[in-house]
Design a protein around this motif. Sequence first.
Motif, PDB file in Angstrom:
ATOM      1  N   LYS A  59       0.832  -1.212   0.000  1.00 60.29           N
ATOM      2  CA  LYS A  59       0.000   0.000   0.000  1.00 60.29           C
ATOM      3  C   LYS A  59       0.861   1.255   0.000  1.00 60.29           C
ATOM      4  O   LYS A  59       0.524   2.243  -0.652  1.00 60.29           O
ATOM      5  N   ILE A  60       1.964   1.207   0.723  1.00 61.91           N
ATOM      6  CA  ILE A  60       2.888   2.353   0.710  1.00 61.91           C
ATOM      7  C   ILE A  60       3.505   2.492  -0.687  1.00 61.91           C
ATOM      8  O   ILE A  60       3.608   3.601  -1.214  1.00 61.91           O
ATOM      9  N   ALA A  61       3.888   1.382  -1.294  1.00 62.09           N
ATOM     10  CA  ALA A  61       4.473   1.410  -2.643  1.00 62.09           C
ATOM     11  C   ALA A  61       3.478   1.982  -3.652  1.00 62.09           C
ATOM     12  O   ALA A  61       3.858   2.771  -4.521  1.00 62.09           O
ATOM     13  N   ILE A  62       2.221   1.597  -3.540  1.00 64.87           N
ATOM     14  CA  ILE A  62       1.185   2.140  -4.436  1.00 64.87           C
ATOM     15  C   ILE A  62       1.081   3.648  -4.249  1.00 64.87           C
ATOM     16  O   ILE A  62       0.975   4.410  -5.215  1.00 64.87           O
ATOM     17  N   ASP A  63       1.144   4.086  -3.000  1.00 61.75           N
ATOM     18  CA  ASP A  63       1.071   5.512  -2.682  1.00 61.75           C
ATOM     19  C   ASP A  63       2.257   6.282  -3.274  1.00 61.75           C
ATOM     20  O   ASP A  63       2.121   7.432  -3.676  1.00 61.75           O
ATOM     21  N   MET A  64       3.420   5.640  -3.348  1.00 60.17           N
ATOM     22  CA  MET A  64       4.649   6.286  -3.820  1.00 60.17           C
ATOM     23  C   MET A  64       4.964   6.014  -5.289  1.00 60.17           C
ATOM     24  O   MET A  64       5.884   6.613  -5.841  1.00 60.17           O
ATOM     25  N   GLN A  65       4.244   5.113  -5.928  1.00 58.53           N
ATOM     26  CA  GLN A  65       4.569   4.667  -7.289  1.00 58.53           C
ATOM     27  C   GLN A  65       4.740   5.820  -8.271  1.00 58.53           C
ATOM     28  O   GLN A  65       5.583   5.757  -9.161  1.00 58.53           O
ATOM     29  N   HIS A  66       3.973   6.887  -8.100  1.00 56.04           N
ATOM     30  CA  HIS A  66       4.050   8.015  -9.039  1.00 56.04           C
ATOM     31  C   HIS A  66       5.442   8.657  -9.097  1.00 56.04           C
ATOM     32  O   HIS A  66       5.772   9.342 -10.052  1.00 56.04           O
ATOM     33  N   LYS A  67       6.275   8.402  -8.107  1.00 54.38           N
ATOM     34  CA  LYS A  67       7.627   8.968  -8.069  1.00 54.38           C
ATOM     35  C   LYS A  67       8.658   8.133  -8.829  1.00 54.38           C
ATOM     36  O   LYS A  67       9.804   8.544  -8.965  1.00 54.38           O
ATOM     37  N   TYR A  68       8.245   6.953  -9.287  1.00 52.32           N
ATOM     38  CA  TYR A  68       9.190   6.015  -9.910  1.00 52.32           C
ATOM     39  C   TYR A  68       8.701   5.612 -11.298  1.00 52.32           C
ATOM     40  O   TYR A  68       7.544   5.230 -11.457  1.00 52.32           O
ATOM     41  N   PRO A  69       9.597   5.667 -12.307  1.00 50.86           N
ATOM     42  CA  PRO A  69       9.177   5.307 -13.665  1.00 50.86           C
ATOM     43  C   PRO A  69       8.910   3.810 -13.843  1.00 50.86           C
ATOM     44  O   PRO A  69       8.111   3.421 -14.688  1.00 50.86           O
ATOM     45  N   GLN A  70       9.548   2.960 -13.032  1.00 53.82           N
ATOM     46  CA  GLN A  70       9.321   1.517 -13.125  1.00 53.82           C
ATOM     47  C   GLN A  70       8.511   1.061 -11.905  1.00 53.82           C
ATOM     48  O   GLN A  70       8.435   1.754 -10.895  1.00 53.82           O
ATOM     49  N   ASP A  71       7.942  -0.145 -12.013  1.00 52.77           N
ATOM     50  CA  ASP A  71       7.139  -0.681 -10.922  1.00 52.77           C
ATOM     51  C   ASP A  71       7.989  -0.974  -9.697  1.00 52.77           C
ATOM     52  O   ASP A  71       9.097  -1.500  -9.805  1.00 52.77           O
TER      53      ASP A  71
END
Length: 176
Positions: A59-71
């Motif tokens: 859930k934290i990764a989903i929240d932060m995903q917009h900051k990273y070009p890759q999954d």
Amino acid sequence: SDNLRMGFTFANAYCSNSRKGVVAMAEQITKTSEKEEVMLKVTIDDETYEYPKGITFEKIAIDMQHKYPQDVALVLVDNRLQELNKKLKRDCTLKMITTADEAGHKAYKRTATLVLLKALYSVAKVQGKALNKATIRYSIDKGVYCTVDGEVVADAAFLQEVKKKMFEILLLSFII
């Protein structure tokens, strides 16, 4: 667990038509829901965020995903590699590991391989064909060479069903 115990107690009070018991349980549920969540400080890329204790790293990764070009595939929790299904237990520093990182790419490939194997065995079972063994032999470009031993014929129709099953497993977050 307290929630399970409350559920049984509530059901018992309801079934016995004890108005007093139902009112007491409603008060207990209200008190439980009014408790504050324990919030923990999580530092990610030199910024501090607050997340509730027990939230998954996914859930934290989903929240932060917009900051990273890759999954995001994994996280480093205070320099310890963790899978995304693990839960936040204490204040910490997180580093997102994406599929561009070696560890993230390996985790992605391992997951894809396990999903492929699960799909192969599932489709064979549904079709009523024996699949004694499926073996990942080696990588070919961005794919893998796989052999199957048993009654299964790896024709286009079978492989199409395997592909569909893989998407189904991933979409339903099926436990391997």
